[in-house]
Design a protein around this motif. Structure first.
Motif, mmCIF file in Angstrom:
data_model
loop_
_atom_site.group_PDB
_atom_site.id
_atom_site.type_symbol
_atom_site.label_atom_id
_atom_site.label_comp_id
_atom_site.label_asym_id
_atom_site.label_seq_id
_atom_site.Cartn_x
_atom_site.Cartn_y
_atom_site.Cartn_z
ATOM 1 N N ALA A 147 11.512 7.348 -0.158
ATOM 2 C CA ALA A 147 10.211 6.736 -0.017
ATOM 3 C C ALA A 147 9.844 5.571 -0.976
ATOM 4 O O ALA A 147 10.620 5.185 -1.756
ATOM 5 N N VAL A 148 8.695 4.790 -0.656
ATOM 6 C CA VAL A 148 8.467 3.415 -1.308
ATOM 7 C C VAL A 148 6.999 3.549 -1.824
ATOM 8 O O VAL A 148 6.113 3.761 -0.989
ATOM 9 N N ALA A 149 6.974 3.096 -3.034
ATOM 10 C CA ALA A 149 5.562 2.973 -3.630
ATOM 11 C C ALA A 149 5.538 1.410 -4.098
ATOM 12 O O ALA A 149 6.255 1.041 -5.046
ATOM 13 N N SER A 150 4.637 0.805 -3.399
ATOM 14 C CA SER A 150 4.596 -0.739 -3.548
ATOM 15 C C SER A 150 3.515 -0.801 -4.507
ATOM 16 O O SER A 150 2.276 -0.440 -4.105
ATOM 17 N N ILE A 151 3.408 -1.569 -5.732
ATOM 18 C CA ILE A 151 2.291 -1.377 -6.527
ATOM 19 C C ILE A 151 1.742 -2.933 -6.758
ATOM 20 O O ILE A 151 2.403 -3.915 -6.610
ATOM 21 N N ASN A 152 0.599 -2.733 -7.154
ATOM 22 C CA ASN A 152 -0.178 -4.174 -7.789
ATOM 23 C C ASN A 152 -0.432 -3.949 -9.065
ATOM 24 O O ASN A 152 -0.243 -2.624 -9.633
ATOM 25 N N TYR A 153 -0.631 -4.789 -9.958
ATOM 26 C CA TYR A 153 -0.821 -4.661 -11.318
ATOM 27 C C TYR A 153 -1.746 -5.741 -11.821
ATOM 28 O O TYR A 153 -1.806 -6.842 -11.193
ATOM 29 N N ARG A 154 -1.884 -5.871 -13.119
ATOM 30 C CA ARG A 154 -2.798 -6.842 -13.631
ATOM 31 C C ARG A 154 -2.230 -8.213 -13.809
ATOM 32 O O ARG A 154 -0.867 -8.168 -14.149
ATOM 33 N N LEU A 155 -2.784 -9.015 -13.266
ATOM 34 C CA LEU A 155 -2.292 -10.582 -13.273
ATOM 35 C C LEU A 155 -2.751 -11.391 -14.410
ATOM 36 O O LEU A 155 -3.638 -10.627 -15.298
ATOM 37 N N THR A 156 -2.322 -12.379 -14.585
ATOM 38 C CA THR A 156 -2.570 -13.463 -15.845
ATOM 39 C C THR A 156 -4.142 -13.674 -16.132
ATOM 40 O O THR A 156 -4.411 -13.551 -17.141
ATOM 41 N N ASP A 157 -4.776 -13.812 -15.016
ATOM 42 C CA ASP A 157 -6.222 -14.023 -15.145
ATOM 43 C C ASP A 157 -6.933 -12.914 -15.538
ATOM 44 O O ASP A 157 -8.197 -12.992 -16.181
ATOM 45 N N GLU A 158 -6.273 -11.814 -15.550
ATOM 46 C CA GLU A 158 -7.157 -10.508 -16.243
ATOM 47 C C GLU A 158 -6.390 -9.997 -17.264
ATOM 48 O O GLU A 158 -7.090 -9.339 -18.100
ATOM 49 N N ALA B 131 -8.975 -2.123 -11.241
ATOM 50 C CA ALA B 131 -8.815 -1.994 -9.932
ATOM 51 C C ALA B 131 -7.478 -2.450 -9.406
ATOM 52 O O ALA B 131 -7.264 -2.330 -8.351
ATOM 53 N N ALA B 132 -6.688 -3.378 -10.347
ATOM 54 C CA ALA B 132 -5.609 -3.877 -9.839
ATOM 55 C C ALA B 132 -4.504 -2.710 -9.788
ATOM 56 O O ALA B 132 -3.348 -2.829 -9.311
ATOM 57 N N GLN B 133 -4.665 -1.631 -10.604
ATOM 58 C CA GLN B 133 -3.669 -0.488 -10.749
ATOM 59 C C GLN B 133 -3.733 0.293 -9.765
ATOM 60 O O GLN B 133 -4.292 1.767 -9.805
ATOM 61 N N ARG B 134 -3.265 -0.092 -8.629
ATOM 62 C CA ARG B 134 -3.321 0.650 -7.041
ATOM 63 C C ARG B 134 -1.578 0.548 -6.664
ATOM 64 O O ARG B 134 -1.315 -0.350 -6.798
ATOM 65 N N LEU B 135 -1.676 1.499 -5.958
ATOM 66 C CA LEU B 135 -0.235 1.552 -5.087
ATOM 67 C C LEU B 135 -0.230 2.035 -3.689
ATOM 68 O O LEU B 135 -1.332 2.649 -3.195
ATOM 69 N N ASP B 136 0.619 1.554 -2.831
ATOM 70 C CA ASP B 136 0.668 1.807 -1.364
ATOM 71 C C ASP B 136 1.951 2.975 -1.424
ATOM 72 O O ASP B 136 2.983 2.421 -2.120
ATOM 73 N N LEU B 137 1.832 4.100 -0.604
ATOM 74 C CA LEU B 137 2.799 5.069 -0.855
ATOM 75 C C LEU B 137 3.284 5.605 0.429
ATOM 76 O O LEU B 137 2.471 5.720 1.398
ATOM 77 N N TYR B 138 4.567 5.045 0.720
ATOM 78 C CA TYR B 138 5.082 5.338 2.145
ATOM 79 C C TYR B 138 6.292 6.483 2.139
ATOM 80 O O TYR B 138 7.308 6.289 1.074
ATOM 81 N N VAL B 139 6.062 7.609 2.580
ATOM 82 C CA VAL B 139 6.932 8.694 2.580
ATOM 83 C C VAL B 139 7.675 9.038 3.864
ATOM 84 O O VAL B 139 7.086 9.477 4.727
ATOM 85 N N PRO B 140 8.796 8.978 3.893
ATOM 86 C CA PRO B 140 9.581 9.312 5.184
ATOM 87 C C PRO B 140 9.565 10.704 5.347
ATOM 88 O O PRO B 140 9.558 11.498 4.681
ATOM 89 N N ALA B 141 9.674 11.177 6.667
ATOM 90 C CA ALA B 141 9.982 12.547 7.120
ATOM 91 C C ALA B 141 11.122 13.099 6.463
ATOM 92 O O ALA B 141 12.191 12.063 6.426
#
Length: 323
Positions: A102-113, A54-64
């Protein structure tokens, strides 16, 4: 596009007046069907770029824009055990969008996982996902850069140094379909650690207080992430990014580091910058006087945008609007 024929007499008159024969008439070339169309700004949150966690998600922002946008992958810091993709809002998001990236900000698996190198594999998986889905989101798959802050800078450096060369940083679960490149064209590292074995010594040489606990201690963030005490096993050697400069990197690098950083000493940036240049790669080092590990966001972002404009090319202008 064919000339509509109303009658043979009319066509004959036109040919006669033009002074040419019917054989000399040439159809004009068709309009290109792939010309990019203007697109509106778009924002999408919690997009899955892989399915292992579930950590493998991103937010994507695309300008006009009037053409596909170059992409900046943002990798947050947090000692590999904290942090969130939402931090991009305070780290240059608006500036990058205004500049046309455009900006893609990512989450990723952390040490506890998951331990090293899982987080790097996640970052490469995100790059592959963006390239695979570029057309759908008005992105340019040939112009992808990665920006990493602090511990996130380690991930960004590992992605950029290895490119498409096989390594243990490759995602274990490949992108569905044909192989997709996970290389980037540029990397920006904000105060990034790259050689864990040298951190404690470099802090002492810089006249900084020792880290608590020291980086070589079993309880340090680096030791916990590696899954072994820094310097006490093979993972430390394999994680040393200086050892991954095996050939000329295809990506261009920018290091933005505070000259007074007593968390990650600037010698870390100098050492990798030097190795890249030694391998005849492209690297720029910006040491900012009076800046520590945190702060100076405005200066970091300005340096980053100017570098990306040169390294991946200026984005197309936004579509003109009236009213």
């Amino acid at each position: 596009m064919r000339i509509p024929i109303f009658c043979a007499a009319t066509v004959a008159v036109v040919i006669a007046l033009a002074g040419c024969s019917a054989e000399e008439l040439v159809e004009p070339p068709p309009l290109p069907e792939t010309a990019p169309a203007p697109h509106a700004a778009d924002r999408r949150f919690d997009v899955d770029y892989a399915t292992e966690s579930a950590a493998q998600r991103l937010d994507l922002y695309v300008p006009a824009g009037t053409a596909p946008s170059p992409v900046v992958v943002y990798v947050h810091g947090g000692d590999w055990r904290g942090g969130d993709k939402g931090e991009v809002a305070g780290n240059g998001l608006d500036d990058l969008l205004e500049a046309g990236f455009a900006v893609a900000s990512i989450n990723y698996r952390l040490t506890d996982e998951a331990r090293w190198p899982a987080a790097v594999q996640d970052a490469k998986a995100a790059v592959g996902w963006l390239r695979t889905n570029a057309r759908q989101h008005h992105l340019d798959p040939e112009r992808i850069a990665i920006v990493g802050s602090s511990s996130g800078g380690y991930l960004a450096a590992a992605v950029a140094l290895t490119g498409d060369r096989p390594s243990e940083f490759d995602p274990p679960q490949p992108t569905p379909g044909a192989p997709v490149s996970t290389a980037v064209q540029a990397a920006v590292l904000w105060s990034a650690p790259v050689d864990f074995r040298s951190l404690d010594r470099q802090l002492e040489e810089a006249g900084c207080p020792p880290a608590v606990p020291p980086h070589g201690h079993p309880a340090s963030a680096a030791s916990q992430w590696l899954g072994e005490q820094v310097g006490a096993g093979p993972r430390t050697l394999r994680a040393d990014l200086l050892a991954h400069v095996l050939q000329r990197p295809t990506a261009s690098f920018l290091f933005v580091h505070g000259a007074d950083d007593c968390v990650v000493p600037p010698a870390q940036a100098r050492s990798l910058h030097r190795e890249i240049r030694r391998a005849e790669g492209t690297s720029t080092l910006a040491l900012i006087e009076g800046m520590g590990h945190r702060g100076g966001t405005g200066r970091r972002v300005r340096e980053t945008v100017a570098f990306l404009n040169e390294a991946v090319g200026r984005p197309a202008p936004a579509p003109h609007t009236t009213g």
